[in-house]
Design a protein around this motif. Structure first.
Motif, mmCIF file in Angstrom:
data_model
loop_
_atom_site.group_PDB
_atom_site.id
_atom_site.type_symbol
_atom_site.label_atom_id
_atom_site.label_comp_id
_atom_site.label_asym_id
_atom_site.label_seq_id
_atom_site.Cartn_x
_atom_site.Cartn_y
_atom_site.Cartn_z
ATOM 1 N N LEU A 155 7.496 0.751 -7.261
ATOM 2 C CA LEU A 155 8.096 0.870 -5.934
ATOM 3 C C LEU A 155 7.538 -0.173 -4.969
ATOM 4 O O LEU A 155 8.199 -0.548 -3.992
ATOM 5 C CB LEU A 155 7.867 2.274 -5.376
ATOM 6 N N LEU A 156 6.318 -0.627 -5.234
ATOM 7 C CA LEU A 156 5.713 -1.681 -4.420
ATOM 8 C C LEU A 156 5.911 -3.063 -5.036
ATOM 9 O O LEU A 156 5.923 -4.069 -4.326
ATOM 10 C CB LEU A 156 4.212 -1.411 -4.247
ATOM 11 N N ASP A 157 6.062 -3.110 -6.343
ATOM 12 C CA ASP A 157 6.181 -4.396 -7.039
ATOM 13 C C ASP A 157 7.577 -4.999 -6.954
ATOM 14 O O ASP A 157 7.730 -6.223 -6.904
ATOM 15 C CB ASP A 157 5.841 -4.226 -8.526
ATOM 16 N N ASP A 158 8.581 -4.168 -6.998
ATOM 17 C CA ASP A 158 9.957 -4.628 -7.184
ATOM 18 C C ASP A 158 10.613 -4.963 -5.841
ATOM 19 O O ASP A 158 11.039 -4.090 -5.098
ATOM 20 C CB ASP A 158 10.763 -3.557 -7.920
ATOM 21 N N ASP A 159 10.721 -6.235 -5.552
ATOM 22 C CA ASP A 159 11.296 -6.670 -4.274
ATOM 23 C C ASP A 159 12.795 -6.388 -4.171
ATOM 24 O O ASP A 159 13.354 -6.400 -3.078
ATOM 25 C CB ASP A 159 11.048 -8.167 -4.060
ATOM 26 N N SER A 160 13.443 -6.157 -5.310
ATOM 27 C CA SER A 160 14.890 -5.934 -5.276
ATOM 28 C C SER A 160 15.255 -4.535 -4.794
ATOM 29 O O SER A 160 16.434 -4.249 -4.574
ATOM 30 C CB SER A 160 15.495 -6.164 -6.669
ATOM 31 N N LEU A 161 14.260 -3.658 -4.593
ATOM 32 C CA LEU A 161 14.559 -2.303 -4.130
ATOM 33 C C LEU A 161 15.147 -2.292 -2.722
ATOM 34 O O LEU A 161 15.877 -1.376 -2.364
ATOM 35 C CB LEU A 161 13.295 -1.438 -4.152
ATOM 36 N N ALA B 114 0.825 -1.205 0.000
ATOM 37 C CA ALA B 114 0.000 0.000 0.000
ATOM 38 C C ALA B 114 0.859 1.254 0.000
ATOM 39 O O ALA B 114 2.026 1.240 0.425
ATOM 40 C CB ALA B 114 -0.914 0.016 1.234
ATOM 41 N N PHE B 115 0.266 2.324 -0.480
ATOM 42 C CA PHE B 115 0.806 3.664 -0.275
ATOM 43 C C PHE B 115 0.230 4.186 1.039
ATOM 44 O O PHE B 115 -0.939 3.937 1.364
ATOM 45 C CB PHE B 115 0.413 4.595 -1.422
ATOM 46 N N VAL B 116 1.043 4.901 1.798
ATOM 47 C CA VAL B 116 0.633 5.399 3.116
ATOM 48 C C VAL B 116 1.037 6.861 3.245
ATOM 49 O O VAL B 116 2.115 7.262 2.795
ATOM 50 C CB VAL B 116 1.290 4.577 4.254
ATOM 51 N N VAL C 198 5.392 -1.087 2.021
ATOM 52 C CA VAL C 198 4.691 0.197 2.083
ATOM 53 C C VAL C 198 5.551 1.247 1.386
ATOM 54 O O VAL C 198 6.781 1.215 1.494
ATOM 55 C CB VAL C 198 4.428 0.597 3.562
ATOM 56 N N VAL C 199 4.898 2.159 0.678
ATOM 57 C CA VAL C 199 5.568 3.372 0.216
ATOM 58 C C VAL C 199 4.955 4.537 0.991
ATOM 59 O O VAL C 199 3.768 4.825 0.859
ATOM 60 C CB VAL C 199 5.407 3.597 -1.298
ATOM 61 N N LEU C 200 5.764 5.148 1.831
ATOM 62 C CA LEU C 200 5.336 6.279 2.651
ATOM 63 C C LEU C 200 5.523 7.556 1.857
ATOM 64 O O LEU C 200 6.619 7.857 1.374
ATOM 65 C CB LEU C 200 6.165 6.308 3.936
ATOM 66 N N LEU C 201 4.443 8.305 1.690
ATOM 67 C CA LEU C 201 4.448 9.533 0.904
ATOM 68 C C LEU C 201 4.022 10.714 1.760
ATOM 69 O O LEU C 201 3.123 10.588 2.595
ATOM 70 C CB LEU C 201 3.450 9.433 -0.260
ATOM 71 N N ASP C 202 4.642 11.869 1.542
ATOM 72 C CA ASP C 202 4.104 13.097 2.117
ATOM 73 C C ASP C 202 2.860 13.491 1.332
ATOM 74 O O ASP C 202 2.751 13.213 0.126
ATOM 75 C CB ASP C 202 5.138 14.218 2.056
#
Length: 331
Positions: free
Chosen positions: A117-123, A11-13, A101-105
């Motif tokens: 950013l959520l799909d790629d586990d290699s990040l 999720a984006f948070v 999670v992708v934490l966004l302002d």
């Protein structure tokens, strides 16, 4: 590259502590949907956020989670009063019902897909690492809280300009203090109770916390020192890049046309970060180099409200949210 594109546990948070920032959240949500995200937007709200607005967030399909403020112990030396709530967004690390999670302002707009950013586990090299873009240390406004080594020559984005837009790699980060500085406007993370507890422990016990100029950002820089993966500038393009790092922002076409960052698709601005002045709150002087990017926010705002007007579930909210912004004529 391992991916989990269909995973429901990603999720984006974002964090919302007051109604002043609600317009920013609404445009963030609108633009995420415009680029076709497959993932939910989860909003962490504190008791200071008016409950009267929760129905709108639900109508828009956002999930909300009420949290208490997370704060350090003792006195702080904040450079801006608005930063006092930002520690609370670190509670995204406690959302262990999600594996990524992708934490966004919430002062961000999205111009091209960022589900990768959520799909790629290699990040993330491991679940104890995070990924983020570098902090720009050029200090174009000459603010006195920057340290002496914060100069264009030491900026990670000066390096990126000379290397085809690529940030300094992990192995190069120790070579300059400034290369180790991240921007917490967008952070990729794997939530866990263990990781969250270590962050809170640092917040409540480290003697350096009291002097942090940029609260959550500086704390993440300390906790994840040597344990973060640099992301491309395009995933957290602060609005000042347009004039501080134009070589990254603009591109020339074969026909000699200069393409704006938002026009460049997969190699241009993916996420625009409206640092400092907010388009919906702050008037800019006619000489400001940020006028153009603020116009883009207003275009997204109008597009969003036009869509609401044609939706019976949302049309009743239009006038209420209009009252939360200064009119364009006043700015």
């Amino acid at each position: 590259m391992s991916t989990s594109a269909s995973s429901p546990r990603r999720a984006f948070v974002t964090l919302l502590t007051n109604a002043r920032y609600l317009p920013g959240l609404l445009v963030l949500d609108h633009t995420l949907k415009q680029v076709g995200t497959r993932y939910p937007l989860v909003v962490l709200t504190t008791p200071s956020f008016p409950e009267e607005h929760l129905a709108l967030l639900k109508a828009l399909g956002m999930s909300t989670k009420r949290i208490e403020l997370l704060e350090p112990r003792g006195e702080m030396m904040l450079i801006a009063e608005r930063f006092k709530d930002t520690w609370s967004k670190l509670q995204a690390f406690a959302l262990d019902e999600y594996e990524r999670v992708v934490l966004l302002d919430c002062d961000m707009s999205v111009f091209s897909p960022i589900d990768s950013l959520l799909d790629d586990d290699s990040l993330l090299l491991s679940s104890s690492w995070i990924a983020a873009a570098h902090s720009c240390v050029c200090n174009p406004l000459g603010q006195d809280w920057y340290l002496p080594d914060c100069t264009p020559a030491n900026c990670a984005y000066t390096h990126a300009t000379a290397h085809g837009g690529a940030p300094p790699p992990v192995e190069l980060l120790p070579s300059k203090r400034t290369y180790g500085l991240l921007n917490s406007g967008l952070v990729v993370l794997a939530p866990s109770k263990t990781l969250y507890d270590s962050i809170v422990h640092h917040l409540h016990t480290s003697p350096t916390v009291a002097t942090m100029a940029l609260p959550d950002q500086d704390l993440l820089g300390e906790v994840f020192d040597g344990k973060w993966m640099p992301l491309s500038w395009r995933f957290n393009a602060i609005k000042t890049f347009r004039w501080v790092h134009p070589e990254l922002w603009f591109a020339e076409t074969d026909g000699g046309r200069r393409l704006e960052g938002r026009e460049r698709g997969d190699d241009g601005v993916a996420v625009l970060h409206y640092i400092v002045e907010k388009p919906w709150l702050d008037a800019l002087p006619s000489s400001s180099p940020d006028l153009e990017t603020h116009k883009w926010w207003w275009a997204d705002w109008r597009s969003m409200l036009d869509a609401w007007e044609g939706d019976e579930r949302l049309s009743g909210y239009v006038e209420g949210v209009r009252r939360l912004v200064k009119s364009e004529a006043d700015l």
